[in-house]
Design an enzyme around this catalytic site. Structure first.
Site, PDB file in Angstrom:
ATOM      1  N   GLY A   1      18.534 -33.116 -21.121  1.00 48.24           N
ATOM      2  CA  GLY A   1      19.242 -33.372 -22.378  1.00 48.24           C
ATOM      3  C   GLY A   1      19.289 -32.207 -23.355  1.00 48.24           C
ATOM      4  O   GLY A   1      20.105 -32.203 -24.259  1.00 48.24           O
TER       5      GLY A   1
ATOM      6  N   HIS B   1      16.624 -43.697 -19.915  1.00 47.89           N
ATOM      7  CA  HIS B   1      15.261 -44.009 -20.360  1.00 47.89           C
ATOM      8  C   HIS B   1      15.242 -45.166 -21.379  1.00 47.89           C
ATOM      9  O   HIS B   1      14.222 -45.816 -21.541  1.00 47.89           O
ATOM     10  CB  HIS B   1      14.637 -42.791 -21.063  1.00 47.89           C
ATOM     11  CG  HIS B   1      14.147 -41.731 -20.137  1.00 47.89           C
ATOM     12  ND1 HIS B   1      14.995 -40.909 -19.443  1.00 47.89           N
ATOM     13  CD2 HIS B   1      12.887 -41.347 -19.799  1.00 47.89           C
ATOM     14  CE1 HIS B   1      14.275 -40.051 -18.722  1.00 47.89           C
ATOM     15  NE2 HIS B   1      12.998 -40.301 -18.918  1.00 47.89           N
TER      16      HIS B   1
ATOM     17  N   CYS C   1      21.795 -40.671 -14.546  1.00 44.69           N
ATOM     18  CA  CYS C   1      21.458 -39.822 -15.694  1.00 44.69           C
ATOM     19  C   CYS C   1      22.734 -39.635 -16.511  1.00 44.69           C
ATOM     20  O   CYS C   1      23.755 -39.180 -15.980  1.00 44.69           O
ATOM     21  CB  CYS C   1      20.949 -38.484 -15.170  1.00 44.69           C
ATOM     22  SG  CYS C   1      20.609 -37.279 -16.465  1.00 44.69           S
ATOM     23  N   ASN C   2      22.675 -40.020 -17.769  1.00 46.33           N
ATOM     24  CA  ASN C   2      23.865 -39.873 -18.622  1.00 46.33           C
ATOM     25  C   ASN C   2      24.216 -38.414 -18.840  1.00 46.33           C
ATOM     26  O   ASN C   2      25.381 -38.051 -18.942  1.00 46.33           O
ATOM     27  CB  ASN C   2      23.609 -40.514 -19.986  1.00 46.33           C
ATOM     28  CG  ASN C   2      23.674 -42.011 -19.921  1.00 46.33           C
ATOM     29  OD1 ASN C   2      24.693 -42.599 -20.226  1.00 46.33           O
ATOM     30  ND2 ASN C   2      22.596 -42.642 -19.495  1.00 46.33           N
TER      31      ASN C   2
ATOM     32  N   CYS D   1      21.376 -43.460 -22.334  1.00 43.85           N
ATOM     33  CA  CYS D   1      20.362 -42.645 -21.657  1.00 43.85           C
ATOM     34  C   CYS D   1      19.557 -43.611 -20.799  1.00 43.85           C
ATOM     35  O   CYS D   1      19.187 -44.707 -21.268  1.00 43.85           O
ATOM     36  CB  CYS D   1      19.458 -41.965 -22.685  1.00 43.85           C
ATOM     37  SG  CYS D   1      18.041 -41.137 -21.933  1.00 43.85           S
TER      38      CYS D   1
ATOM     39  N   ASP E   1      18.036 -38.622 -11.071  1.00 52.13           N
ATOM     40  CA  ASP E   1      17.936 -38.446 -12.531  1.00 52.13           C
ATOM     41  C   ASP E   1      17.159 -37.162 -12.770  1.00 52.13           C
ATOM     42  O   ASP E   1      16.589 -36.579 -11.844  1.00 52.13           O
ATOM     43  CB  ASP E   1      17.191 -39.640 -13.153  1.00 52.13           C
ATOM     44  CG  ASP E   1      17.017 -39.507 -14.662  1.00 52.13           C
ATOM     45  OD1 ASP E   1      17.932 -38.983 -15.329  1.00 52.13           O
ATOM     46  OD2 ASP E   1      15.961 -39.908 -15.195  1.00 52.13           O
ATOM     47  N   SER E   2      17.130 -36.749 -14.028  1.00 52.04           N
ATOM     48  CA  SER E   2      16.328 -35.578 -14.384  1.00 52.04           C
ATOM     49  C   SER E   2      14.835 -35.882 -14.220  1.00 52.04           C
ATOM     50  O   SER E   2      14.033 -34.965 -14.143  1.00 52.04           O
ATOM     51  CB  SER E   2      16.606 -35.204 -15.830  1.00 52.04           C
ATOM     52  OG  SER E   2      16.286 -36.303 -16.651  1.00 52.04           O
TER      53      SER E   2
ATOM     54  N   GLU F   1       8.413 -41.188 -21.589  1.00 55.24           N
ATOM     55  CA  GLU F   1       7.638 -40.488 -20.548  1.00 55.24           C
ATOM     56  C   GLU F   1       6.137 -40.559 -20.853  1.00 55.24           C
ATOM     57  O   GLU F   1       5.312 -40.541 -19.953  1.00 55.24           O
ATOM     58  CB  GLU F   1       8.092 -39.023 -20.421  1.00 55.24           C
ATOM     59  CG  GLU F   1       9.563 -38.848 -20.044  1.00 55.24           C
ATOM     60  CD  GLU F   1       9.810 -38.815 -18.533  1.00 55.24           C
ATOM     61  OE1 GLU F   1       8.861 -38.614 -17.780  1.00 55.24           O
ATOM     62  OE2 GLU F   1      10.985 -39.005 -18.141  1.00 55.24           O
TER      63      GLU F   1
HETATM   64  N1  DGL Z   1      17.688 -39.867 -18.198  1.00 58.55           N
HETATM   65  C1  DGL Z   1      18.448 -38.838 -18.846  1.00 58.55           C
HETATM   66  C2  DGL Z   1      19.791 -39.386 -19.314  1.00 58.55           C
HETATM   67  O1  DGL Z   1      20.154 -40.503 -18.997  1.00 58.55           O
HETATM   68  C3  DGL Z   1      17.741 -38.293 -20.046  1.00 58.55           C
HETATM   69  C4  DGL Z   1      16.563 -37.436 -19.805  1.00 58.55           C
HETATM   70  C5  DGL Z   1      16.829 -35.981 -19.955  1.00 58.55           C
HETATM   71  O2  DGL Z   1      17.144 -35.501 -21.035  1.00 58.55           O
HETATM   72  O3  DGL Z   1      16.679 -35.337 -18.942  1.00 58.55           O
HETATM   73  O4  DGL Z   1      20.489 -38.687 -19.999  1.00 58.55           O
END
Ligand code: DGL
Length: 261
Positions: free
Chosen positions: A39, A182, A69-70, A180, A6-7, A148
């Site tokens: 994002g 998160h 990560c979406n 997402c 993920d990011s 976060e």
């Molecule tokens: N976890 C990322 C997602 O699912 C979102 C966080 C980001 O913007 O890096 O898109």
């Protein structure tokens, strides 16, 4: 090894669900915390990071990879994942399938990062299956930083969630995709604000079911995965605060190892 990236720390919701659905399977996680959030970045940058993350996990011995990560999943389509000779899972298709299974009115809401929402990937994938579905999307860029920051039950967070969800609520959606990784951390607040009759689609559950199903149908891949219960967590930047957030999201104490890539 099951590789997951993920990011940042949001993909730990997927890592948690995978560890619960496939107990004992070795996992290696990479959170690109030096470059988070994805994002707000361009598709080119997200694709470049995605390719690098996949190579890193392959080097660590991953035999399957989950893009947890979406945002990465929105841009790294099959043209990209087919370049690799191992199965690579994204998080969007399983969430779409689940949403169409549970929705009765086919008025479906999607929330995600700006990049995910602007990509239109959820609309595209939902319409491929049900062209008559009505899809309403909302970018919620403040939710990732709130998670976060561990502001998961603050009045300010409740207010922001309410504001983001209002345009979807008035559309009378019956299903809301948490687009997402998160957002499952904010599930309780989201459910309260969107209303208890709306089905929430948590991609961490949808994806782990998909991976489990796949491994049941592909014993040759399943047999290539280590099952000694090893779990390694790498990040591209680390702070004490980040370690705390990671522990809260993964619901276990974890040691984050810094890797400069
Ligand atoms: N976890 C990322 C997602 O699912 C979102 C966080 C980001 O913007 O890096 O898109």
């Amino acid at each position: 090894m099951i590789g997951i990236f993920d990011s940042g720390t949001g993909g730990l919701t997927i890592a948690r669900a995978l560890a619960d659905h496939l107990p004992g399977y070795d996992i290696v996680y990479f959170g690109d915390t030096a470059r988070t959030p994805y994002g707000n970045r361009s598709p080119e940058a997200v694709i470049r990071y995605t390719l690098r993350n996949i190579h890193f996990l392959l080097d660590k011995g991953a035999k399957i990879i989950v893009m947890a990560c979406n945002t990465a999943s929105s841009f790294a389509d099959e043209h990209i994942t087919k370049r690799f000779d191992i199965p690579i899972f994204e998080v969007i298709t399983p969430a779409v399938a689940l949403s169409l299974n549970v929705s009765k009115t086919f008025r479906i809401g999607v929330i995600g990062t700006r990049a995910t929402v602007n990509s239109g990937i959820y609309e595209k994938k939902i319409r491929e299956i049900n062209p008559d579905a009505k899809i309403y999307s909302a970018a919620c860029p403040l939710l990732v930083p709130l998670v976060e920051e561990c502001w998961t039950d603050k009045p300010e967070t409740r207010m922001i969630v309410k504001k983001y969800l209002y345009p979807l609520k008035v559309r009378q959606i019956d299903t809301l995709i948490l687009g997402c990784t998160h957002y499952p951390i904010l599930k309780k607040i989201i459910q309260r604000k969107i209303g208890k009759r709306v089905n929430l689609i948590d991609s961490s559950l949808a994806v782990s079911e998909t991976v489990k199903d796949f491994l049941e149908k592909h014993p040759e891949v399943d047999n290539s995965l280590g099952k000694e219960g090893k779990a390694e967590f790498f990040v591209s930047d680390v702070t004490e605060h980040l370690e705390n957030t990671a522990r809260i999201i993964f619901k276990r104490n974890i040691a984050l190892r810094l890797i400069r890539i």
